[in-house]
Design an enzyme around this catalytic site. Structure first.
Site, short mmCIF file in Angstrom:
data_model
loop_
_atom_site.label_atom_id
_atom_site.label_comp_id
_atom_site.label_asym_id
_atom_site.label_seq_id
_atom_site.Cartn_x
_atom_site.Cartn_y
_atom_site.Cartn_z
N GLU A 59 -0.09 -0.68 5.90
CA GLU A 59 0.99 -0.10 6.70
C GLU A 59 0.90 1.42 6.76
O GLU A 59 1.20 2.02 7.78
CB GLU A 59 2.34 -0.52 6.11
CG GLU A 59 3.51 -0.32 7.06
CD GLU A 59 4.18 1.04 6.97
OE1 GLU A 59 5.05 1.34 7.80
OE2 GLU A 59 3.84 1.83 6.05
N ASP B 158 0.85 -1.20 0.00
CA ASP B 158 0.00 0.00 0.00
C ASP B 158 0.88 1.24 0.00
O ASP B 158 2.01 1.24 0.49
CB ASP B 158 -0.97 0.00 1.18
CG ASP B 158 -0.28 0.03 2.53
OD1 ASP B 158 0.71 -0.71 2.71
OD2 ASP B 158 -0.73 0.78 3.42
#
Length: 414
Positions: free
Chosen positions: A170, A104
Site C-alpha cells: 500500500e 507494509d
C-alpha cells in the site's frame, strides 16, 4: 500469549460492571490484551515495503488458531517486486464483513532520531511507539482482537462471516496488492457486504472522523513548445516560459467547481516547473509544469480532462501547448449514509462519547479499489504521527478502537 504490565493510565480506568465483570474503556481485559500484544508483534516485524518482514506470517498464525481459513497469495508484475498478501475468512453465510488493511510500512529514517527503536514496539507514558503503530498495524491489531473476542462470545461459530484482506503493497506503487487480491477473491466467489478499512482516519481524537469517501486524483504535465534561440536576439526565438506561466495562471484563476453534497471543491495544484535548461544565455525550446487535481463527484476522469483542456485552449491563443495525462487508478467515490454507516457511527459514539464527522477529505487509500466490490468506510486511529519519527498511538485508543469494532460485529448480526 504472554502477559504485559498495564500502563498506569489504563489501570486507573478499570471498573466493575453490575454483573461483577471488570472492564477497561468498555472492552474486556482479554480483548485489550490481544490488541496490545498483536500490535506489538506486528510492529516488531520490519515490513518496510516490499518486505513481508514476518507480519503476514504472524497474522496467519493468530487467525488460523482462531479457526480462520487463511490464504497467502503472492502477486507479480514486470518491473515491480513480488508482493505477499493475505486473505482469511471464517463463516460461510451473510452478512459478510471484511476488515482491510496493509502491514507494509514506510522506512523509519534515522533510527537514532527515535526515542525508542522504531521496531521495538516500546510502551511508555501510555503510548505505543513504533513504525506502523498508527499506519496501520495498530488498526489491524484492533480488528483482529475484536474478531477474536467476538468469536469467543459466539463459541467460535459466527452467524455471518468475518474476513481479513491484508496487503503488503500500500505504501508503494499499489500494483501487486489490494487491487489484485480483490480480483483473486472475486474469482473464488467471495462476496462482501461491507468493509472497514483500518486506516488512521481520526484527526485529533479517536473516532472524531469516519472517512466515507475519497476524492479522485489525476496527474498531468502542461507542455508549452517555443523556439530555441539566443537571448540577445529574442525576435528570432519564441520563449515558452512566459506562455507557460500565463497558461498556469489561467488554469488556476477559476475554481473547477463549487463542491458537492459530500465533497469540498476540486483543486488543481501545480507541483513543479521545469525547462531543463542549464545555459543562461539560451532561450529554451520547451517548458513543462506538472500538476495534480484532487476532484470530487462532479467529475469523472474523462470529463475533467475535457474541462481542463477546454480552459487551456480558451486561454492559449497562438501558444503551442499540450497536456500529457498520466494513468490514474484513483477515482472519486462516496459511501452514502445508510444503515451500515449508522451502525459504525453509533458504535463509535457509544464508545468514545463523541459523534463522528463523516468526511471525504484527505488523499487516496486502498478504499478506492474496495469500493468497486462493496460499500467501504475508513475508521482507525489518530493519524497525527503517521510516517513521522516517533510514530505512536495511545494504548487507550487501541482498547477503544477494539471495542468499537467488536460492537460493529455484534450490531451487524455476525
Amino acid at each position: 500469549m504472554g502477559r504485559i504490565r498495564w500502563p498506569r493510565e489504563l489501570r486507573l480506568q478499570a471498573h466493575v460492571d453490575p454483573r461483577g465483570r471488570w472492564s477497561l474503556n468498555g472492552a474486556m481485559p482479554e480483548t485489550i490484551h490481544d490488541a496490545i500484544e498483536i500490535a506489538q508483534a506486528l510492529i516488531r516485524c520490519p515490513s518496510v515495503t516490499p518486505a513481508e518482514g514476518g507480519a503476514l506470517a504472524y497474522l496467519q498464525q493468530v487467525l488460523e488458531r482462531a479457526g480462520f481459513a487463511v490464504h497467502r497469495v503472492t502477486f507479480s508484475a514486470p518491473g515491480t517486486p513480488d508482493i505477499e498478501n493475505l486473505y482469511a475468512r471464517i463463516g460461510a453465510a451473510a452478512p459478510h464483513l471484511v476488515f482491510a488493511g496493509h502491514t507494509d510500512v514506510v522506512p523509519p529514517g534515522d533510527a537514532a532520531a527515535w526515542r525508542y527503536p522504531p521496531f521495538a514496539a516500546a510502551i511508555a507514558g501510555g503510548e505505543l511507539f513504533g513504525r506502523g503503530a498508527v499506519d496501520m498495524k495498530g488498526g489491524i491489531a484492533c480488528a483482529v482482537a475484536a474478531a477474536l473476542e467476538h468469536l469467543r462470545e459466539v463459541g467460535g461459530k459466527p452467524k455471518g462471516s468475518i474476513s481479513f484482506l491484508i496487503t503488503g503493497d500500500e505504501e508503494s506503487v499499489a500494483i501487486n496488492g489490494t487491487i489484485k487480491l480483490l480480483q483473486w477473491a472475486a474469482a473464488r466467489g467471495e462476496r462482501f457486504d461491507h468493509c472497514i478499512l483500518a486506516e488512521p482516519s481520526s484527526a485529533d481524537a479517536l473516532g472524531d472522523v469516519i472517512k466515507v469517501g475519497r476524492r479522485g486524483s489525476l496527474n498531468g504535465t502542461l507542455v508549452v513548445t517555443g523556439l530555441q534561440g539566443h537571448v540577445a536576439y529574442p525576435e528570432r526565438a519564441e520563449n515558452p516560459i512566459p506562455r507557460l506561466v500565463a497558461l498556469m495562471g489561467a488554469l488556476t484563476a477559476t475554481s473547477l467547481d463549487k463542491g458537492s453534497a459530500h465533497f469540498d471543491p476540486s483543486n488543481l495544484e501545480f507541483t513543479s516547473v521545469d525547462v531543463g535548461n542549464p545555459t543562461v544565455n539560451l532561450i529554451p525550446a520547451e517548458a513543462r509544469a506538472r500538476f495534480n487535481i484532487r476532484f470530487n463527484d462532479n467529475h469523472s476522469q474523462a470529463s475533467l480532462r475535457t474541462l481542463v483542456e477546454q480552459r487551456a485552449a480558451a486561454a492559449g491563443g497562438a501558444t503551442r501547448w499540450r497536456i500529457d495525462w498520466e494513468p490514474s487508478n484513483a477515482d472519486v467515490f462516496v459511501t452514502r449514509p445508510g444503515p451500515f454507516v449508522d451502525v459504525v457511527a453509533e458504535a463509535t459514539a457509544a464508545v468514545t462519547g463523541r459523534k463522528p464527522a463523516l468526511s471525504t477529505s484527505g488523499g487516496t487509500s486502498d478504499a478506492r479499489f474496495i469500493k468497486d466490490y462493496c460499500p467501504v468506510i475508513e475508521l482507525g486511529l489518530v493519524g497525527r504521527t503517521m510516517h513521522q519519527v516517533d510514530e505512536r498511538t495511545q494504548v487507550a485508543d487501541l482498547a477503544q478502537l477494539t471495542e468499537i469494532y467488536r460492537r460493529i460485529l455484534r450490531a451487524c448480526g455476525i
